[in-house]
Write an enzyme that holds these catalytic residues in place. Structure first.
Site, PDB file in Angstrom:
ATOM      1  N   LEU A 218       0.855  -1.174   0.000  1.00 49.62           N
ATOM      2  CA  LEU A 218       0.000   0.000   0.000  1.00 49.62           C
ATOM      3  C   LEU A 218       0.897   1.232   0.000  1.00 49.62           C
ATOM      4  O   LEU A 218       1.974   1.229   0.607  1.00 49.62           O
ATOM      5  CB  LEU A 218      -0.912   0.025   1.236  1.00 49.62           C
ATOM      6  CG  LEU A 218      -2.141  -0.900   1.226  1.00 49.62           C
ATOM      7  CD1 LEU A 218      -2.880  -0.795   2.543  1.00 49.62           C
ATOM      8  CD2 LEU A 218      -3.059  -0.585   0.071  1.00 49.62           C
ATOM      9  N   ASP A 219       0.427   2.269  -0.667  1.00 48.83           N
ATOM     10  CA  ASP A 219       1.196   3.514  -0.656  1.00 48.83           C
ATOM     11  C   ASP A 219       1.368   4.005   0.779  1.00 48.83           C
ATOM     12  O   ASP A 219       0.553   3.697   1.655  1.00 48.83           O
ATOM     13  CB  ASP A 219       0.488   4.584  -1.485  1.00 48.83           C
ATOM     14  CG  ASP A 219       0.219   4.116  -2.918  1.00 48.83           C
ATOM     15  OD1 ASP A 219       0.956   3.222  -3.362  1.00 48.83           O
ATOM     16  OD2 ASP A 219      -0.727   4.638  -3.541  1.00 48.83           O
ATOM     17  N   THR A 220       2.394   4.789   0.977  1.00 47.15           N
ATOM     18  CA  THR A 220       2.655   5.299   2.325  1.00 47.15           C
ATOM     19  C   THR A 220       1.484   6.094   2.866  1.00 47.15           C
ATOM     20  O   THR A 220       1.129   5.976   4.048  1.00 47.15           O
ATOM     21  CB  THR A 220       3.926   6.174   2.312  1.00 47.15           C
ATOM     22  OG1 THR A 220       5.013   5.413   1.799  1.00 47.15           O
ATOM     23  CG2 THR A 220       4.272   6.649   3.703  1.00 47.15           C
TER      24      THR A 220
ATOM     25  N   HIS B  49       0.255   2.656  -7.348  1.00 48.28           N
ATOM     26  CA  HIS B  49      -0.608   3.849  -7.370  1.00 48.28           C
ATOM     27  C   HIS B  49      -1.718   3.729  -8.408  1.00 48.28           C
ATOM     28  O   HIS B  49      -2.121   4.723  -9.020  1.00 48.28           O
ATOM     29  CB  HIS B  49       0.209   5.120  -7.660  1.00 48.28           C
ATOM     30  CG  HIS B  49       1.348   5.347  -6.712  1.00 48.28           C
ATOM     31  ND1 HIS B  49       1.170   5.675  -5.385  1.00 48.28           N
ATOM     32  CD2 HIS B  49       2.693   5.305  -6.906  1.00 48.28           C
ATOM     33  CE1 HIS B  49       2.342   5.834  -4.803  1.00 48.28           C
ATOM     34  NE2 HIS B  49       3.288   5.598  -5.703  1.00 48.28           N
TER      35      HIS B  49
END
Length: 370
Positions: free
Chosen positions: A234-236, A319
């Site tokens: 997962l993105d930050t 993303h």
């Protein structure tokens, strides 16, 4: 004259009786009857059986003699206890058997080892040794399917499968590492595997370790003895559910595009939102690395120009949701993943780690064909 004659006659009679009774002994009279007893003892001296010695005439052995140990109280006295120690029977005419030297025992043992070294090992029947595998109800109970009694009821109801075959016989033995066990069509993780779901907060890096010292997923599982790894990323700045496990094959299939495991996201965007946005996302949007298509799109909530939309897709490119909505003209302000396959976030709080249930693990495995 009468009285004297009467006394004489009685005396003569007594004398005659004494003489008659004394015929067995040496003299008559009452006093001589004791002598008759002495005559019996004297007569016994010449008999074949020796007479029993009187107590004052008995002798006791205290030490051994050349004739060997004697029976009786002498042997008991030598032992120092009542009855004394039992003497082991002697062999070979009184010669005691000497102990075998240790060197001889060692040579005999070495010779036996050489004799049986190359012989095939005899396999005893299973009825005489340890049977292979474990009882099915014990394996199910250890996997968390309930108590052993409850697992036995599952077997009786025909709800348990082993390698594709329904098992209804109690005590069936299985190998947890090799056999495929299912309950109600869902695979049971019988091995020592761990499965967790974490609601990742924003700002946490999707790695188990971070060289820059940033907060990462490994900080939430530092007290686990078994090494875990994350399923996908997962993105930050993206929040939501992320899976942690030590089941390598399951993690590989969950992230492989071939199996098409769907992920669901909630995105906060700014409107106004035209109706054709959902159709456009489903048909596919051209990105710099190829087309990206959404499997499902719907508006969950609208407050003025603020929209909360739900996007479901099976791709896992970097993303991917943010790029798709941005390409459609709606940059994402906040993104949360609410489901990974059949596992939903529910009311799990941010930063909380929970262990998946056996049913959830079974649904995950069914999703990817395990």
């Amino acid at each position: 004259m009468r009285s004297s004659s009467g006394r004489n006659s009685s005396g003569n009679n007594g004398g005659s009786r004494g003489g008659n009774s004394g015929g067995r002994g040496s003299s008559g009279g009452r006093g001589n009857y004791r002598g008759a007893g002495n005559s019996r003892d004297d007569r016994g001296k010449g008999a074949s059986n020796p007479r029993r010695p009187r107590p004052e005439e008995r002798t006791y052995d205290v030490g051994g003699t050349s004739e060997g140990p004697k029976r009786g109280r002498g042997a008991a006295a030598r032992g120092g206890a009542k009855g004394g120690p039992r003497q082991s029977p002697q062999r070979g005419g009184g010669r005691t058997a000497s102990a075998r030297p240790r060197e001889l025992d060692a040579r005999i043992e070495e010779r036996n080892r050489e004799r049986y070294a190359n012989k095939p090992q005899i396999k005893t029947p299973k009825t005489f040794g340890d049977q292979e595998g474990e009882r099915l109800q014990k394996v199910l109970a250890r996997a968390g399917m309930g108590s052993r009694r409850a697992c036995e009821e599952l077997i009786d109801a025909g709800r348990v499968e082993v390698n594709g075959k329904i098992v209804i016989e109690q005590g069936t033995r299985v190998d947890p590492e090799k056999d495929e066990i299912k309950v109600d069509g869902l695979t049971v993780a019988t091995q020592s595997y761990l499965f967790f779901a974490l609601n990742k907060p924003a700002g946490v890096v999707s790695t188990m370790e971070d060289p820059d010292g940033r907060q990462c997923l490994g900080d939430y599982v530092t007290n686990r003895e078994t090494r875990l790894f994350h399923v996908g990323r997962l993105d930050t700045e993206t929040e939501g559910i992320i899976l942690l496990t030590n089941h390598g094959e399951l993690a590989h299939r969950l992230t492989h595009p071939k199996y098409g495991v769907k992920k669901t996201y909630l995105a906060a965007i700014q409107g106004p939102l035209p109706r054709e946005v959902g159709k456009r996302l489903k048909e596919g949007i051209q990105l710099e690395d190829g087309y990206a298509r959404a499997d499902h799109f719907r508006v969950v909530e609208q407050t003025g120009k603020n929209y909360l939309v739900e996007v479901t897709l099976h791709e896992g490119r970097k993303h991917i949701v943010r790029r798709m909505l941005s390409e459609a003209g709606f940059p994402v302000e906040k993104l949360v993943r609410t489901a990974f396959g059949p596992i939903t976030l529910g009311d799990q709080k941010s930063g909380w780690l929970r262990r998946l249930t056996n049913t959830e693990v079974g649904m995950l495995m069914k999703e990817v064909g395990l």
